[in-house]
Design a protein around this motif. Structure first.
Motif, PDB file in Angstrom:
ATOM      1  N   TYR A   1      -8.313 -21.566  50.510  1.00 58.22           N
ATOM      2  CA  TYR A   1      -8.644 -22.567  49.494  1.00 58.22           C
ATOM      3  C   TYR A   1      -8.461 -22.036  48.070  1.00 58.22           C
ATOM      4  CZ  TYR A   1     -13.226 -20.181  49.850  1.00 58.22           C
ATOM      5  OH  TYR A   1     -14.240 -19.260  49.907  1.00 58.22           O
TER       6      TYR A   1
ATOM      7  N   ASN B   1      -4.135 -21.585  45.214  1.00 56.27           N
ATOM      8  CA  ASN B   1      -3.548 -22.132  43.988  1.00 56.27           C
ATOM      9  C   ASN B   1      -4.560 -22.242  42.853  1.00 56.27           C
ATOM     10  OD1 ASN B   1      -0.921 -22.572  45.121  1.00 56.27           O
ATOM     11  ND2 ASN B   1      -1.794 -24.310  46.252  1.00 56.27           N
ATOM     12  N   GLY B   2      -5.693 -21.577  42.998  1.00 56.15           N
ATOM     13  CA  GLY B   2      -6.732 -21.663  41.980  1.00 56.15           C
ATOM     14  C   GLY B   2      -6.528 -20.675  40.849  1.00 56.15           C
ATOM     15  N   SER B   3      -7.223 -20.913  39.759  1.00 60.85           N
ATOM     16  CA  SER B   3      -7.189 -19.989  38.631  1.00 60.85           C
ATOM     17  C   SER B   3      -7.933 -18.711  38.988  1.00 60.85           C
ATOM     18  CB  SER B   3      -7.840 -20.637  37.404  1.00 60.85           C
ATOM     19  OG  SER B   3      -7.156 -21.819  37.039  1.00 60.85           O
TER      20      SER B   3
ATOM     21  N   SER C   1     -12.697 -28.466  41.999  1.00 58.26           N
ATOM     22  CA  SER C   1     -11.423 -27.925  42.449  1.00 58.26           C
ATOM     23  C   SER C   1     -11.540 -27.445  43.891  1.00 58.26           C
ATOM     24  CB  SER C   1     -11.005 -26.760  41.555  1.00 58.26           C
ATOM     25  OG  SER C   1     -11.838 -25.631  41.790  1.00 58.26           O
ATOM     26  N   VAL C   2     -10.414 -27.283  44.541  1.00 59.41           N
ATOM     27  CA  VAL C   2     -10.410 -26.816  45.922  1.00 59.41           C
ATOM     28  C   VAL C   2     -11.059 -25.435  46.016  1.00 59.41           C
ATOM     29  CG1 VAL C   2      -8.928 -26.186  47.872  1.00 59.41           C
ATOM     30  CG2 VAL C   2      -8.373 -28.190  46.481  1.00 59.41           C
ATOM     31  N   TYR C   3     -10.771 -24.586  45.042  1.00 64.55           N
ATOM     32  CA  TYR C   3     -11.334 -23.236  45.012  1.00 64.55           C
ATOM     33  C   TYR C   3     -12.857 -23.294  44.871  1.00 64.55           C
ATOM     34  CZ  TYR C   3     -11.331 -18.222  43.565  1.00 64.55           C
ATOM     35  OH  TYR C   3     -11.529 -16.866  43.462  1.00 64.55           O
ATOM     36  N   ASP C   4     -13.341 -24.032  43.862  1.00 66.11           N
ATOM     37  CA  ASP C   4     -14.774 -24.121  43.649  1.00 66.11           C
ATOM     38  C   ASP C   4     -15.483 -24.742  44.851  1.00 66.11           C
ATOM     39  OD1 ASP C   4     -14.692 -22.973  41.098  1.00 66.11           O
ATOM     40  OD2 ASP C   4     -14.402 -24.908  40.103  1.00 66.11           O
ATOM     41  N   ARG C   5     -14.907 -25.797  45.376  1.00 64.69           N
ATOM     42  CA  ARG C   5     -15.513 -26.457  46.531  1.00 64.69           C
ATOM     43  C   ARG C   5     -15.581 -25.507  47.726  1.00 64.69           C
ATOM     44  NH1 ARG C   5     -16.591 -31.682  47.836  1.00 64.69           N
ATOM     45  NH2 ARG C   5     -15.584 -32.381  45.896  1.00 64.69           N
TER      46      ARG C   5
ATOM     47  N   TYR D   1     -18.800 -28.777  33.362  1.00 61.92           N
ATOM     48  CA  TYR D   1     -18.335 -28.732  34.750  1.00 61.92           C
ATOM     49  C   TYR D   1     -18.647 -27.367  35.370  1.00 61.92           C
ATOM     50  CZ  TYR D   1     -15.045 -27.887  38.578  1.00 61.92           C
ATOM     51  OH  TYR D   1     -14.495 -27.523  39.791  1.00 61.92           O
ATOM     52  N   ARG D   2     -18.332 -26.283  34.657  1.00 56.53           N
ATOM     53  CA  ARG D   2     -18.575 -24.936  35.190  1.00 56.53           C
ATOM     54  C   ARG D   2     -20.072 -24.703  35.382  1.00 56.53           C
ATOM     55  NH1 ARG D   2     -16.114 -22.443  38.453  1.00 56.53           N
ATOM     56  NH2 ARG D   2     -14.393 -23.556  37.486  1.00 56.53           N
TER      57      ARG D   2
ATOM     58  N   ASP E   1     -15.042 -34.092  41.238  1.00 53.36           N
ATOM     59  CA  ASP E   1     -13.740 -33.551  40.851  1.00 53.36           C
ATOM     60  C   ASP E   1     -13.672 -32.033  41.009  1.00 53.36           C
ATOM     61  OD1 ASP E   1     -15.496 -32.973  38.803  1.00 53.36           O
ATOM     62  OD2 ASP E   1     -14.085 -33.429  37.183  1.00 53.36           O
TER      63      ASP E   1
END
Length: 288
Positions: free
Chosen positions: A230, A233-235, A24-28, A249-250, A22
Motif C-alpha cells: 500500500y 506509490n506514497g510520498s 491516501s492508500v498509504y495512510d489508510r 488532514y495530517r 480521502d
C-alpha cells in the motif's frame, strides 16, 4: 465533568469513524494495519515502567493526569494573573495534566480562555528558558509588530473551542492553523490548548498533542511500513510528517492512528486511551 472519555464517548471514538474519507492508500494502510506485535510490546513495557515511577498499577486516566512538568516560577512572573501557581514561589512547582485540566474547567465556566493558553504554554515549556519570551510574542507581538489584542485572542480561542465542541478536533485545528491563527502560536502549542479544552468536554474524541517529537515517532511508524504494497506509490514518510505546520488532514491521520493504537492495546485487558499512547511516545528517548 470529569477528565477522559465517558463510555458513550469512547464508543464513538472509533478509528473507523475518524479516518478521513480521502485518506491516501498509504495512510489508510498504516492506520488499518495498526501496531505491529513488537510495537505493542514496547508500549506495554513503557506503561509498566511509567506505572512503577508513578507508585504502582493505576488506571490510564490517572497515569495521564499525573504526568507533571517542572516549572521555574520566577520566569513566568509577568503572567501570574493567569497561572494556577504563584510565580513568586521560591520552590519550583510541578504542574501536572490534571491541574491544567482544572484550569480548563474554570475557563469553561467563565468562558475566558487566556488562562488555559498561558497555563498550557507554561506546562509545555516547563523549565526551558525560552518559553516566557515566546509567550510574550504570542500575547504582545514580536519585533516591534503589535500582536492581537487580548479581546481578539479571547475571541479566537473561544471560536476554536466552539469548533472543537461542535465539529471536532480537526475543525478546531484547521481554524487555529488558518483563519483563526494567533501569531507565534503554532500547532505544537495550540494542540496542547485544544487537548486540555477537550478533556473538559464530553461526547467527542479528544484533541491530541502533536509536536516535533511525536511527529518523529509517527515518521518511524510510517517508515517501518514503507515496503508494504500500500506504500508503493506514497510520498516518503519523512515528507509526510515534516513540520512544524502539519495540515489538518495530517493531524486527523495522527489522531486516528493513536485511537487505533489505544484500541489495539486495550484488547489485552488493560484499558488504554489515546492520551496515554501519546504520553509514552513523547517520553521515549528513542524511536519505537
Amino acid at each position: 465533568m470529569t477528565a477522559g472519555l465517558n463510555d458513550t464517548a469512547a464508543q464513538r471514538c472509533d478509528y473507523r469513524t475518524l479516518l478521513p474519507d480521502d485518506a491516501s492508500v498509504y495512510d489508510r494502510g498504516v492506520v488499518e494495519g495498526g501496531l505491529a506485535p513488537e510495537e505493542q510490546g514496547w508500549l506495554r513495557q513503557q506503561r509498566l515502567e511509567w506505572e512503577l515511577r508513578s507508585g504502582g498499577h493505576r488506571g490510564a486516566e490517572d497515569l495521564v493526569s499525573g504526568h507533571s512538568i517542572g516549572i521555574v516560577p520566577a520566569r513566568w512572573a509577568k503572567f501570574n494573573q493567569w497561572l494556577p501557581f504563584d510565580a513568586a514561589a521560591t520552590s519550583p512547582p510541578a504542574l501536572n495534566r490534571g491541574e491544567v485540566t482544572k484550569v480548563a474547567l474554570r475557563c469553561r465556566e467563565s468562558e475566558l480562555w487566556l488562562p488555559l493558553l498561558v497555563t498550557s504554554f507554561a506546562w509545555g515549556w516547563g523549565n526551558r528558558g525560552f518559553g516566557p519570551i515566546r509567550l510574550r510574542w504570542v500575547l504582545n507581538g514580536k519585533g516591534g509588530s503589535p500582536g492581537l489584542s487580548s479581546n481578539e485572542i479571547e475571541e479566537r480561542l473561544a471560536a476554536a473551542v466552539d469548533a472543537l465542541d461542535q465539529q471536532g478536533a480537526r475543525s478546531a485545528y484547521q481554524l487555529l492553523l488558518n483563519a483563526g491563527k494567533i501569531s507565534e502560536f503554532g500547532p505544537a502549542f495550540f494542540t496542547k490548548f485544544l487537548y486540555f479544552a477537550s478533556r473538559t468536554g464530553q461526547g467527542r474524541c479528544p484533541a491530541l498533542i502533536l509536536d516535533g517529537r511525536l511527529a518523529r515517532q509517527m515518521r518511524g511508524f510510517w517508515e517501518r511500513r514503507a515496503n508494504e504494497p500500500y506504500a508503493e506509490n506514497g510520498s516518503s514518510a519523512r515528507w509526510l510528517w515534516q513540520g512544524p505546520r502539519w495540515s489538518d488532514y495530517r493531524y486527523q491521520i495522527y489522531r486516528t492512528f493513536m485511537v487505533r493504537s489505544a484500541s489495539q492495546l486495550s484488547e489485552s485487558g488493560d484499558r488504554w486511551i489515546p492520551e496515554l499512547v501519546e504520553l509514552l511516545l513523547f517520553r521515549a528517548t528513542r524511536a519505537v
